[in-house]
Design a protein around this motif. Structure first.
Motif, PDB file in Angstrom:
ATOM      1  N   ILE A 156      -9.654   5.783   2.587  1.00  0.00           N
ATOM      2  CA  ILE A 156      -8.314   5.659   2.031  1.00  0.00           C
ATOM      3  C   ILE A 156      -7.399   6.537   2.739  1.00  0.00           C
ATOM      4  N   ASP A 157      -7.673   7.776   2.932  1.00  0.00           N
ATOM      5  CA  ASP A 157      -6.764   8.643   3.610  1.00  0.00           C
ATOM      6  C   ASP A 157      -6.417   8.141   5.047  1.00  0.00           C
ATOM      7  N   ASN A 158      -7.713   8.068   5.987  1.00  0.00           N
ATOM      8  CA  ASN A 158      -7.335   7.914   7.247  1.00  0.00           C
ATOM      9  C   ASN A 158      -7.117   6.273   7.718  1.00  0.00           C
ATOM     10  N   TYR A 159      -7.374   5.402   6.724  1.00  0.00           N
ATOM     11  CA  TYR A 159      -7.404   4.039   7.172  1.00  0.00           C
ATOM     12  C   TYR A 159      -6.173   3.282   6.271  1.00  0.00           C
ATOM     13  N   ILE A 160      -6.210   3.386   4.747  1.00  0.00           N
ATOM     14  CA  ILE A 160      -5.444   2.480   4.066  1.00  0.00           C
ATOM     15  C   ILE A 160      -4.210   3.054   4.095  1.00  0.00           C
ATOM     16  N   VAL A 161      -3.958   4.320   3.947  1.00  0.00           N
ATOM     17  CA  VAL A 161      -2.570   5.059   3.401  1.00  0.00           C
ATOM     18  C   VAL A 161      -1.629   4.993   4.759  1.00  0.00           C
ATOM     19  N   PRO A 162      -2.187   5.313   6.046  1.00  0.00           N
ATOM     20  CA  PRO A 162      -1.118   5.187   6.921  1.00  0.00           C
ATOM     21  C   PRO A 162      -0.559   3.649   7.052  1.00  0.00           C
ATOM     22  N   ASN A 163      -1.459   2.757   6.912  1.00  0.00           N
ATOM     23  CA  ASN A 163      -1.113   1.403   6.965  1.00  0.00           C
ATOM     24  C   ASN A 163       0.284   1.051   5.967  1.00  0.00           C
ATOM     25  N   ILE A 164      -0.235   1.555   4.634  1.00  0.00           N
ATOM     26  CA  ILE A 164       0.801   1.416   3.643  1.00  0.00           C
ATOM     27  C   ILE A 164       1.961   1.937   3.811  1.00  0.00           C
ATOM     28  N   ILE A 165       1.982   3.276   4.264  1.00  0.00           N
ATOM     29  CA  ILE A 165       3.155   4.140   4.397  1.00  0.00           C
ATOM     30  C   ILE A 165       4.077   3.529   5.631  1.00  0.00           C
ATOM     31  N   ASN A 166       3.452   3.133   6.622  1.00  0.00           N
ATOM     32  CA  ASN A 166       4.087   2.667   7.839  1.00  0.00           C
ATOM     33  C   ASN A 166       4.703   1.130   7.581  1.00  0.00           C
ATOM     34  N   ASN A 167       3.909   0.219   6.553  1.00  0.00           N
ATOM     35  CA  ASN A 167       4.184  -1.059   6.742  1.00  0.00           C
ATOM     36  C   ASN A 167       4.986  -1.433   5.391  1.00  0.00           C
ATOM     37  N   SER A 168       4.852  -0.741   4.307  1.00  0.00           N
ATOM     38  CA  SER A 168       5.630  -1.176   2.966  1.00  0.00           C
ATOM     39  C   SER A 168       6.786  -0.571   2.644  1.00  0.00           C
ATOM     40  N   ASP A 169       7.176  -1.131   1.647  1.00  0.00           N
ATOM     41  CA  ASP A 169       8.687  -0.606   1.327  1.00  0.00           C
ATOM     42  C   ASP A 169       8.450   0.699   0.347  1.00  0.00           C
ATOM     43  N   TYR A 170       7.883   1.587   0.855  1.00  0.00           N
ATOM     44  CA  TYR A 170       7.427   2.872   0.044  1.00  0.00           C
ATOM     45  C   TYR A 170       8.868   3.734  -0.306  1.00  0.00           C
ATOM     46  N   ALA A 171       9.765   3.693   0.446  1.00  0.00           N
ATOM     47  CA  ALA A 171      11.073   4.540   0.415  1.00  0.00           C
ATOM     48  C   ALA A 171      11.626   4.139  -0.788  1.00  0.00           C
ATOM     49  N   ALA A 172      11.882   2.661  -1.043  1.00  0.00           N
ATOM     50  CA  ALA A 172      12.764   2.220  -2.061  1.00  0.00           C
ATOM     51  C   ALA A 172      12.096   1.826  -3.419  1.00  0.00           C
ATOM     52  N   THR A 173      10.764   1.537  -3.307  1.00  0.00           N
ATOM     53  CA  THR A 173      10.390   0.999  -4.480  1.00  0.00           C
ATOM     54  C   THR A 173       9.234   1.867  -5.051  1.00  0.00           C
ATOM     55  N   GLY A 174       8.611   2.799  -4.264  1.00  0.00           N
ATOM     56  CA  GLY A 174       7.707   3.848  -4.793  1.00  0.00           C
ATOM     57  C   GLY A 174       6.301   3.414  -5.408  1.00  0.00           C
ATOM     58  N   TYR A 175       5.922   3.837  -6.543  1.00  0.00           N
ATOM     59  CA  TYR A 175       4.704   3.213  -7.039  1.00  0.00           C
ATOM     60  C   TYR A 175       5.058   2.248  -8.422  1.00  0.00           C
ATOM     61  N   PHE A 183       0.354   9.002 -14.021  1.00  0.00           N
ATOM     62  CA  PHE A 183       0.509  10.344 -13.328  1.00  0.00           C
ATOM     63  C   PHE A 183       1.206  11.307 -14.302  1.00  0.00           C
ATOM     64  N   GLN A 184       2.236  10.465 -15.110  1.00  0.00           N
ATOM     65  CA  GLN A 184       2.897  11.525 -15.987  1.00  0.00           C
ATOM     66  C   GLN A 184       1.916  12.022 -17.112  1.00  0.00           C
ATOM     67  N   LYS A 185       0.881  11.567 -17.417  1.00  0.00           N
ATOM     68  CA  LYS A 185      -0.087  11.936 -18.523  1.00  0.00           C
ATOM     69  C   LYS A 185      -0.723  12.988 -18.256  1.00  0.00           C
ATOM     70  N   TYR A 186      -1.112  13.402 -16.861  1.00  0.00           N
ATOM     71  CA  TYR A 186      -1.702  14.109 -16.415  1.00  0.00           C
ATOM     72  C   TYR A 186      -1.125  15.127 -15.596  1.00  0.00           C
ATOM     73  N   PHE A 187      -0.263  14.632 -14.618  1.00  0.00           N
ATOM     74  CA  PHE A 187       0.521  15.527 -14.017  1.00  0.00           C
ATOM     75  C   PHE A 187       1.958  15.249 -13.767  1.00  0.00           C
ATOM     76  N   PRO A 188       2.783  15.765 -14.949  1.00  0.00           N
ATOM     77  CA  PRO A 188       4.132  15.440 -15.095  1.00  0.00           C
ATOM     78  C   PRO A 188       4.841  15.896 -13.576  1.00  0.00           C
ATOM     79  N   MET A 189       5.502  14.744 -12.910  1.00  0.00           N
ATOM     80  CA  MET A 189       6.256  15.114 -11.619  1.00  0.00           C
ATOM     81  C   MET A 189       7.197  14.274 -11.605  1.00  0.00           C
ATOM     82  N   GLY A 190       8.146  14.580 -10.797  1.00  0.00           N
ATOM     83  CA  GLY A 190       9.293  13.662 -10.546  1.00  0.00           C
ATOM     84  C   GLY A 190       9.052  12.889  -9.206  1.00  0.00           C
ATOM     85  N   PHE A 191       9.442  11.714  -8.882  1.00  0.00           N
ATOM     86  CA  PHE A 191       9.109  10.716  -7.788  1.00  0.00           C
ATOM     87  C   PHE A 191      10.668  10.471  -7.063  1.00  0.00           C
ATOM     88  N   LEU A 192      10.711  10.986  -5.764  1.00  0.00           N
ATOM     89  CA  LEU A 192      11.943  10.648  -5.033  1.00  0.00           C
ATOM     90  C   LEU A 192      11.873   9.376  -4.567  1.00  0.00           C
TER      91      LEU A 192
END
Length: 255
Positions: A156-175, A183-192
């Protein structure tokens, strides 16, 4: 004289017998005390083992819920891909694609069991069948944890994540909404996330380049298989933990 000697011998033998009986009684009392102490300690160990199993069961539920989101998203993405003959009309799909970069680190909650095995105190568990089940469970968890770490890092970290980060619309759509809620249930956090980023055509064109499109859909299918396998493992581990907890409860009820 002989009568006096006989009486003396009888008295001496009687004294020896009394001393021996006293020693035996003292040893028996000491054994009873040790058994009582060991029994109390065993009960504490069993209660701690049960508490750890409850934590492990709760953790498996968390892992299962995350993997379920991944599995659902991969099915939605593959269906969308087939219907649109590629990665087109992706407004509702990019977030689901981004979710595939998420993986959950497995945490072994069985601290009491590990300590008992490492210290040799596992032998305080008097029920041999239960002790065997506990030792086997520890080995199962160790193997599963090792496999999970290897899959997370190498696949996942070495193969799938780089492909998604580089080629998906992560900056504008997020999760996706579902993943953010988890995430909020267990680790309350903000998403840029960028609210206005006019690059949709660029992202779509980049992702639909033949080689990148092929790589991405292969990643999606592969990630689906990984999530299904991981979820099955989590469910099997949870089932085994529930069985062990029931065995421990039965043992405690006999005390």
């Amino acid at each position: 004289m002989e009568n006096k000697t006989s009486k003396y011998l009888k008295y001496a033998v009687g004294e020896i017998v009394l001393v021996v009986i006293g020693i035996l009684i003292a040893l028996q009392i000491n054994n009873w005390n040790e058994e009582r102490k060991q029994n109390k300690q065993e009960i504490i160990f069993l209660q701690n083992l049960r508490d750890d199993l409850n934590t492990q069961i709760e953790s498996q539920d968390i892992y299962i819920s995350f993997e379920s989101i991944i599995i659902k998203n991969t099915k939605d993405i593959m269906l969308h891909y087939e219907l649109n003959k590629g990665f087109k009309n992706m407004d509702s799909i990019y977030a689901k694609l981004n979710d595939l970069s998420v993986r959950w680190t497995f945490v072994n909650s069985n601290t009491t069991l590990i300590e008992l095995i490492n210290s040799g105190d596992i032998n305080i568990i008097s029920n041999k069948s239960l002790k065997k089940e506990l030792i086997e469970f520890n080995e199962i968890v160790k193997r599963f944890a090792s496999n999970t770490i290897n899959n997370n890092t190498n696949l996942i970290d070495n193969y799938i994540v780089p492909n998604i980060i580089n080629n998906s619309d992560y900056a504008a759509t997020g999760y996706s909404k579902e993943m953010k809620e988890q995430f909020q249930k267990y680790f309350p956090m903000g998403f840029l996330q960028l609210d206005q980023f006019n690059h949709k055509e660029l992202v779509d064109a980049n992702l639909n380049e033949p080689n990148k499109r092929l790589m991405m859909i292969n990643n999606v299918v592969f990630r689906s298989g990984m999530a299904s396998m991981q979820k099955s493992g989590n469910e099997a581990l949870k089932e085994k933990a529930v069985q062990l907890k029931n065995l421990i409860n039965e043992e405690l009820n006999r005390r």
